[in-house]
Scaffold this motif. Sequence first.
Motif, short mmCIF file in Angstrom:
data_model
loop_
_atom_site.label_atom_id
_atom_site.label_comp_id
_atom_site.label_asym_id
_atom_site.label_seq_id
_atom_site.Cartn_x
_atom_site.Cartn_y
_atom_site.Cartn_z
N LEU A 271 -8.02 -5.78 8.01
CA LEU A 271 -7.43 -4.73 7.18
C LEU A 271 -6.06 -4.30 7.70
CD1 LEU A 271 -10.56 -2.54 6.39
CD2 LEU A 271 -9.34 -4.07 4.85
N THR A 272 -5.86 -4.43 9.01
CA THR A 272 -4.52 -4.17 9.56
C THR A 272 -3.53 -5.16 8.97
OG1 THR A 272 -5.54 -3.46 11.63
CG2 THR A 272 -3.18 -3.92 11.67
N PHE A 273 -3.93 -6.43 8.94
CA PHE A 273 -3.07 -7.45 8.33
C PHE A 273 -2.78 -7.11 6.87
CE2 PHE A 273 -2.96 -11.09 5.51
CZ PHE A 273 -1.82 -11.74 5.96
N CYS A 274 -3.82 -6.72 6.12
CA CYS A 274 -3.64 -6.38 4.71
C CYS A 274 -2.63 -5.25 4.53
CB CYS A 274 -4.98 -5.98 4.08
SG CYS A 274 -6.17 -7.33 3.93
N LYS A 275 -2.76 -4.21 5.34
CA LYS A 275 -1.86 -3.06 5.24
C LYS A 275 -0.41 -3.47 5.51
CE LYS A 275 -1.30 1.68 7.02
NZ LYS A 275 0.11 1.59 7.48
N LEU A 276 -0.20 -4.21 6.58
CA LEU A 276 1.16 -4.61 6.93
C LEU A 276 1.75 -5.54 5.88
CD1 LEU A 276 0.71 -5.17 10.76
CD2 LEU A 276 1.98 -3.33 9.67
N ALA A 277 0.92 -6.47 5.37
CA ALA A 277 1.41 -7.43 4.37
C ALA A 277 1.79 -6.73 3.07
CB ALA A 277 0.36 -8.51 4.12
N VAL A 278 0.92 -5.80 2.61
CA VAL A 278 1.20 -5.09 1.35
C VAL A 278 2.44 -4.21 1.51
CG1 VAL A 278 0.34 -3.31 -0.21
CG2 VAL A 278 -1.15 -5.18 0.47
N GLU A 279 2.53 -3.48 2.61
CA GLU A 279 3.68 -2.60 2.82
C GLU A 279 4.97 -3.38 2.99
OE1 GLU A 279 2.56 -0.08 6.05
OE2 GLU A 279 1.31 1.23 4.78
N ALA A 280 4.89 -4.59 3.54
CA ALA A 280 6.09 -5.44 3.66
C ALA A 280 6.63 -5.82 2.29
CB ALA A 280 5.76 -6.69 4.47
N HIS A 281 5.76 -5.81 1.27
CA HIS A 281 6.17 -6.10 -0.11
C HIS A 281 6.61 -4.84 -0.86
CE1 HIS A 281 4.04 -9.89 0.67
NE2 HIS A 281 4.69 -10.39 -0.36
N GLY A 282 6.67 -3.71 -0.17
CA GLY A 282 7.03 -2.46 -0.83
C GLY A 282 5.86 -1.83 -1.57
N GLY A 283 4.63 -2.24 -1.21
CA GLY A 283 3.44 -1.74 -1.90
C GLY A 283 2.69 -0.71 -1.09
N ARG A 284 1.50 -0.34 -1.59
CA ARG A 284 0.64 0.65 -0.95
C ARG A 284 -0.78 0.10 -0.93
NH1 ARG A 284 2.96 2.87 -5.23
NH2 ARG A 284 1.01 3.48 -6.26
N ILE A 285 -1.56 0.57 0.05
CA ILE A 285 -2.95 0.12 0.16
C ILE A 285 -3.80 1.28 0.65
CG2 ILE A 285 -2.72 -0.69 2.56
CD1 ILE A 285 -4.59 -3.06 1.75
N GLY A 286 -5.08 1.31 0.25
CA GLY A 286 -5.96 2.38 0.69
C GLY A 286 -7.40 2.08 0.30
N VAL A 287 -8.25 3.07 0.53
CA VAL A 287 -9.67 2.93 0.19
C VAL A 287 -10.18 4.24 -0.37
CG1 VAL A 287 -10.42 3.55 2.53
CG2 VAL A 287 -11.96 2.24 1.05
N ASP A 288 -11.03 4.16 -1.39
CA ASP A 288 -11.76 5.30 -1.93
C ASP A 288 -13.24 5.04 -1.68
OD1 ASP A 288 -9.38 6.44 -2.98
OD2 ASP A 288 -9.52 5.13 -4.72
N SER A 289 -13.89 5.92 -0.95
CA SER A 289 -15.27 5.62 -0.57
C SER A 289 -15.99 6.88 -0.12
CB SER A 289 -15.29 4.59 0.58
OG SER A 289 -16.61 4.26 0.94
N GLU A 290 -17.32 6.88 -0.35
CA GLU A 290 -18.22 7.89 0.18
C GLU A 290 -19.42 7.18 0.76
OE1 GLU A 290 -19.26 11.16 -2.39
OE2 GLU A 290 -17.47 10.83 -3.62
N VAL A 291 -19.99 7.77 1.79
CA VAL A 291 -21.18 7.18 2.41
C VAL A 291 -22.30 7.07 1.39
CG1 VAL A 291 -22.95 7.48 4.19
CG2 VAL A 291 -20.56 8.00 4.70
N GLY A 292 -22.88 5.90 1.28
CA GLY A 292 -23.99 5.66 0.36
C GLY A 292 -23.58 5.29 -1.04
#
Length: 404
Positions: free
Chosen positions: A323-344
């Motif tokens: 996920l670190t790789f994903c974040k850096l790769a997306v941001e290098a393209h001028g994009g954004r990345i994140g997660v929406d989640s709740e336990v269960g």
Amino acid sequence: MKDTNQPKVPNILIVDDTPANVLLLVRMLAERGYKPRPVSSGKLALQAARAEPPDLILLDIAMPEMNGYEVCEQLKADAALNDVPVIFISALSETIDKVKAFRVGGVDYVTKPFQFEEVYARVQTHLQLHRLEKLRDDLTHMVVHDLRNPLSVIFNFLDILESKESKNLSSSARSFITLARISAEELRNMISSILDVSKMGAGEMKLQREPCDLCALIRGMVAATQPLPGNRTVTLEAPDLSLTVTADIGLIRRVLQNLLSNALRYTPSGGDIRMVVTPSTGEVRVTVTDAGPGIAPEYHQRIFEKFGQVGKLDNRTGTGLGLTFCKLAVEAHGGRIGVDSEVGKGSTFWFVLPRLDVGFIRTQGMNATGTEQELMQVTKAVHETSNDWKQTLPKLPIIGSPTR
């Protein structure tokens, strides 16, 4: 003569617009051997940090012009400063305030009025953790470089066995060779991720941008995962028309590969992974939703950090860098990345990329007033002349593997 063996005195940036708090922290930290650097606003904090990166930052939240959350977000967006630990010190005591502080990248939170001994203990702890993380990164990088040569030897011998000895081997022996190659490919992917995270984090990786039909790329990757283990399914919702982005196809493919791999790992047998591609003005949003155990809010930021883990729910067998790789790769393209989640309730990982850069197309010889049909023709021509993304799809063992 200056003693070069003397340990470096940690410098701590103190950001607070209340003079009494600043004076107390400066005096107490100086007495304990630290180098305090006080500033009274978020803007000055960013200037000071860029001029001389601190070892740690004590950051207030409620400040005029730029609050602490905004300062932290800008720090984490700067490759030279994103690994500096940030401890928030604030009178805001609600849970929602603390969660937001962790979400924007803080490592700790102290509520005002504070006891200095508590602040001092947290400063000590996070400076030590930061030193250990740097040591771990340096050792990991060294080990990874040392692994490349023996891994090349393994691939060479597997090539010899497959090309020259295959007909002399039993079917079970040939299947063992195939499994060995898959495992070696997984190891090579891990090594590539570690090296790429290091390069992107230092701003040393140059993107190989070209027009890319994102929908076609995702459809190909989903098709390549079939059949899935454990009767899992992948549902794709995407427009029928081409969605063109200017991107490094190899990097974006690996982002999709990592997100889909994680979804497969955490979705139980018989579960469904849902991928959705949504275009909007100027950008494209991709979501990957799993049926896994979910992630508590306090971990939403941490899982994108190097070696970040999600407590007892995280049973990863990989490097912890996907996920670190994903974040850096997306941001290098001028994009954004994140997660929406709740336990269960499962998790939805998402990223957003800008649409096709007209300036890029102009440099490729296309008229800037070209129609969408012309854009599609350019994309098609690129894919036809550089077909490596299609050819490598069947060679992605990480996607369908429950253990990476």
